[in-house]
Design an enzyme around this catalytic site. Structure first.
Site, PDB file in Angstrom:
ATOM      1  N   TYR A 148       0.843  -1.207   0.000  1.00  0.00           N
ATOM      2  CA  TYR A 148       0.000   0.000   0.000  1.00  0.00           C
ATOM      3  C   TYR A 148       0.871   1.248   0.000  1.00  0.00           C
ATOM      4  O   TYR A 148       0.649   2.183  -0.778  1.00  0.00           O
ATOM      5  CB  TYR A 148      -0.927  -0.015   1.220  1.00  0.00           C
ATOM      6  CG  TYR A 148      -2.005   1.053   1.193  1.00  0.00           C
ATOM      7  CD1 TYR A 148      -3.144   0.902   0.408  1.00  0.00           C
ATOM      8  CD2 TYR A 148      -1.884   2.217   1.951  1.00  0.00           C
ATOM      9  CE1 TYR A 148      -4.138   1.877   0.378  1.00  0.00           C
ATOM     10  CE2 TYR A 148      -2.872   3.198   1.931  1.00  0.00           C
ATOM     11  CZ  TYR A 148      -4.004   3.020   1.148  1.00  0.00           C
ATOM     12  OH  TYR A 148      -4.982   3.994   1.129  1.00  0.00           O
TER      13      TYR A 148
ATOM     14  N   ILE B 208      -9.966   8.362   6.964  1.00  0.00           N
ATOM     15  CA  ILE B 208     -11.332   8.799   6.649  1.00  0.00           C
ATOM     16  C   ILE B 208     -12.256   7.630   6.970  1.00  0.00           C
ATOM     17  O   ILE B 208     -11.958   6.483   6.608  1.00  0.00           O
ATOM     18  CB  ILE B 208     -11.464   9.159   5.139  1.00  0.00           C
ATOM     19  CG1 ILE B 208     -10.330  10.084   4.670  1.00  0.00           C
ATOM     20  CG2 ILE B 208     -12.843   9.759   4.861  1.00  0.00           C
ATOM     21  CD1 ILE B 208     -10.289  11.468   5.266  1.00  0.00           C
TER      22      ILE B 208
ATOM     23  N   THR C  45     -14.521   5.194   6.303  1.00  0.00           N
ATOM     24  CA  THR C  45     -15.172   4.516   5.165  1.00  0.00           C
ATOM     25  C   THR C  45     -15.107   3.006   5.403  1.00  0.00           C
ATOM     26  O   THR C  45     -14.342   2.538   6.260  1.00  0.00           O
ATOM     27  CB  THR C  45     -14.437   4.807   3.835  1.00  0.00           C
ATOM     28  OG1 THR C  45     -13.200   4.084   3.840  1.00  0.00           O
ATOM     29  CG2 THR C  45     -14.183   6.285   3.605  1.00  0.00           C
TER      30      THR C  45
HETATM   31  N1  LIG Z   1     -10.446   5.463   4.027  1.00  0.00           N
HETATM   32  C1  LIG Z   1      -9.255   5.935   4.298  1.00  0.00           C
HETATM   33  O1  LIG Z   1      -8.903   6.165   5.454  1.00  0.00           O
HETATM   34  C2  LIG Z   1      -8.305   6.266   3.173  1.00  0.00           C
HETATM   35  C3  LIG Z   1      -7.186   7.026   3.474  1.00  0.00           C
HETATM   36  C4  LIG Z   1      -6.312   7.382   2.464  1.00  0.00           C
HETATM   37  C5  LIG Z   1      -6.568   7.010   1.168  1.00  0.00           C
HETATM   38  N2  LIG Z   1      -7.660   6.253   0.884  1.00  0.00           N
HETATM   39  C6  LIG Z   1      -7.883   5.912  -0.520  1.00  0.00           C
HETATM   40  O2  LIG Z   1      -9.102   6.423  -0.945  1.00  0.00           O
HETATM   41  C7  LIG Z   1      -9.645   5.624  -1.995  1.00  0.00           C
HETATM   42  C8  LIG Z   1     -11.078   5.250  -1.659  1.00  0.00           C
HETATM   43  O3  LIG Z   1     -11.070   4.507  -0.460  1.00  0.00           O
HETATM   44  P1  LIG Z   1     -12.354   4.311   0.466  1.00  0.00           P
HETATM   45  O4  LIG Z   1     -11.865   4.417   1.837  1.00  0.00           O
HETATM   46  O5  LIG Z   1     -13.465   5.161   0.014  1.00  0.00           O
HETATM   47  O6  LIG Z   1     -12.642   2.746   0.172  1.00  0.00           O
HETATM   48  P2  LIG Z   1     -13.968   1.898  -0.015  1.00  0.00           P
HETATM   49  O7  LIG Z   1     -13.545   0.488   0.226  1.00  0.00           O
HETATM   50  O8  LIG Z   1     -15.094   2.453   0.755  1.00  0.00           O
HETATM   51  O9  LIG Z   1     -14.283   2.093  -1.574  1.00  0.00           O
HETATM   52  C9  LIG Z   1     -13.408   1.624  -2.555  1.00  0.00           C
HETATM   53  C10 LIG Z   1     -14.214   1.310  -3.803  1.00  0.00           C
HETATM   54  O10 LIG Z   1     -13.296   0.840  -4.797  1.00  0.00           O
HETATM   55  C11 LIG Z   1     -13.913  -0.247  -5.467  1.00  0.00           C
HETATM   56  N3  LIG Z   1     -12.920  -1.125  -6.058  1.00  0.00           N
HETATM   57  C12 LIG Z   1     -12.024  -1.940  -5.422  1.00  0.00           C
HETATM   58  N4  LIG Z   1     -11.341  -2.657  -6.317  1.00  0.00           N
HETATM   59  C13 LIG Z   1     -11.784  -2.283  -7.540  1.00  0.00           C
HETATM   60  C14 LIG Z   1     -11.465  -2.671  -8.857  1.00  0.00           C
HETATM   61  N5  LIG Z   1     -10.544  -3.613  -9.114  1.00  0.00           N
HETATM   62  N6  LIG Z   1     -12.121  -2.086  -9.889  1.00  0.00           N
HETATM   63  C15 LIG Z   1     -13.069  -1.147  -9.652  1.00  0.00           C
HETATM   64  N7  LIG Z   1     -13.428  -0.739  -8.426  1.00  0.00           N
HETATM   65  C16 LIG Z   1     -12.794  -1.314  -7.378  1.00  0.00           C
HETATM   66  C17 LIG Z   1     -14.720  -0.968  -4.383  1.00  0.00           C
HETATM   67  O11 LIG Z   1     -15.736  -1.782  -4.955  1.00  0.00           O
HETATM   68  C18 LIG Z   1     -15.261   0.196  -3.586  1.00  0.00           C
HETATM   69  O12 LIG Z   1     -16.518   0.629  -4.073  1.00  0.00           O
HETATM   70  C19 LIG Z   1      -8.692   4.443  -2.129  1.00  0.00           C
HETATM   71  O13 LIG Z   1      -7.805   4.690  -3.203  1.00  0.00           O
HETATM   72  C20 LIG Z   1      -7.957   4.430  -0.809  1.00  0.00           C
HETATM   73  O14 LIG Z   1      -6.675   3.852  -0.911  1.00  0.00           O
HETATM   74  C21 LIG Z   1      -8.528   5.868   1.858  1.00  0.00           C
END
Ligand SMILES: NC(=O)c1ccc[n+]([C@@H]2O[C@H](COP(=O)([O-])OP(=O)(O)OC[C@H]3O[C@@H](n4cnc5c(N)ncnc54)[C@H](O)[C@@H]3O)[C@@H](O)[C@H]2O)c1
Length: 245
Positions: free
Chosen positions: A155, A188, A190
């Site tokens: 990651y 965040i 989620t």
């Molecule tokens: N939540 C956090 O704390 C956090 C922090 C920093 C960065 N992020 C980044 O933010 C982004 C969104 O994360 P989130 O927390 O909303 O996650 P989440 O799990 O709520 O949503 C992620 C979405 O991506 C989709 N997905 C996964 N693999 C996929 C694929 N192969 N093809 C198409 N869609 C796919 C899933 O179905 C899901 O709907 C990610 O890139 C994550 O790394 C999240």
């Protein structure tokens, strides 16, 4: 409205931040393509947007598959017209798996979804943006792309790579009127982090809070809009101050 008639693809928009971005973009007048592997979830988000008077379609996309990415662009162009905004948001987490605990398959899976898909999606939309001398790309990265300890080996590497790739894109394509920036969220609330949230302390965050999807969506709207036209290649943190310490 700040994104009136802009055609926006948001990947991973069935859940979490992508869902928040899709809903917020539509409220700002964008025609939103809710792209996700979870097609039912994407359809539900598109329906929610339409019920509120916005414009949206759901497209089934596995960002690991080139043909799905190209099909997503095709369907978008046929339905709404050329892509004005691409938000590369889809991502997966490795729950802090250390390098020695990570198999090669797990490594490749993370890098494919979090980094390589960004490269493929950007290459698919850039030619039209260059031709039209306009566009915006927002890459959802992470504070794990800036510091160690906010993810596991794969990651952390994928998000550092995504920020580096965003800088490269900006250095090569900003001259064509394309805004290209990264967002680096801290924690965040989620579904992605629900399993690890209990082990994280708000005391480690200067604001003593975790972030909400709406806050990231507001930032994404800004970076996609003309208000950010002099911003390029930046990695904007939205982390309650976590990375200042
Ligand atoms: N939540 C956090 O704390 C956090 C922090 C920093 C960065 N992020 C980044 O933010 C982004 C969104 O994360 P989130 O927390 O909303 O996650 P989440 O799990 O709520 O949503 C992620 C979405 O991506 C989709 N997905 C996964 N693999 C996929 C694929 N192969 N093809 C198409 N869609 C796919 C899933 O179905 C899901 O709907 C990610 O890139 C994550 O790394 C999240």
């Amino acid at each position: 409205m700040r994104l009136q008639n802009k055609v926006a693809i948001i990947t991973g928009a069935a859940s979490g931040m992508g869902q928040g971005e899709a809903i917020r973009f539509a409220k700002e007048g964008a025609k939103v393509v809710v792209a996700d592997l979870n097609f039912e979830g994407a359809q539900a988000v598109a329906e929610e947007i339409k019920a509120a008077g916005g414009e949206a379609i759901a497209v089934s996309v596995n960002v690991m598959k080139t043909e799905d990415i190209l099909n997503c662009i095709k369907v978008t162009e046929e339905t709404f017209g050329p892509v004005d905004v691409l938000v590369n948001n889809a991502g997966v987490f490795d729950k802090y798996q250390k390098s020695l605990e990570t198999t090669l398959d797990q490594w490749k899976f993370l890098i494919d979804i979090n980094l390589t898909s960004m490269f493929e999606f950007c290459n698919a939309v850039l030619p039209s943006m260059i031709e039209r001398q306009t566009g915006a790309i927002v890459n959802i990265c992470s504070v794990a792309g800036l510091v160690a300890g906010k993810g596991g080996a794969a990651y952390t590497a994928s998000k550092h790579g995504a920020i580096g790739y965003t800088k490269h894109l900006s250095s090569e394509y900003a001259r064509y009127g394309i805004k290209i920036n990264a967002i680096c969220p801290g924690t965040i609330e989620t579904p992605l982090v629900k399993d690890v949230l209990a082990g994280l302390s708000k005391e480690a965050v200067p604001t003593r809070t975790f972030g909400q999807v709406e806050e990231v969506a507001d930032l994404a709207v800004f970076l996609a809009s003309d208000e950010a036209k002099f911003m390029s290649g930046t990695a904007v943190t939205i982390d309650g101050g976590f990375t200042i310490q």
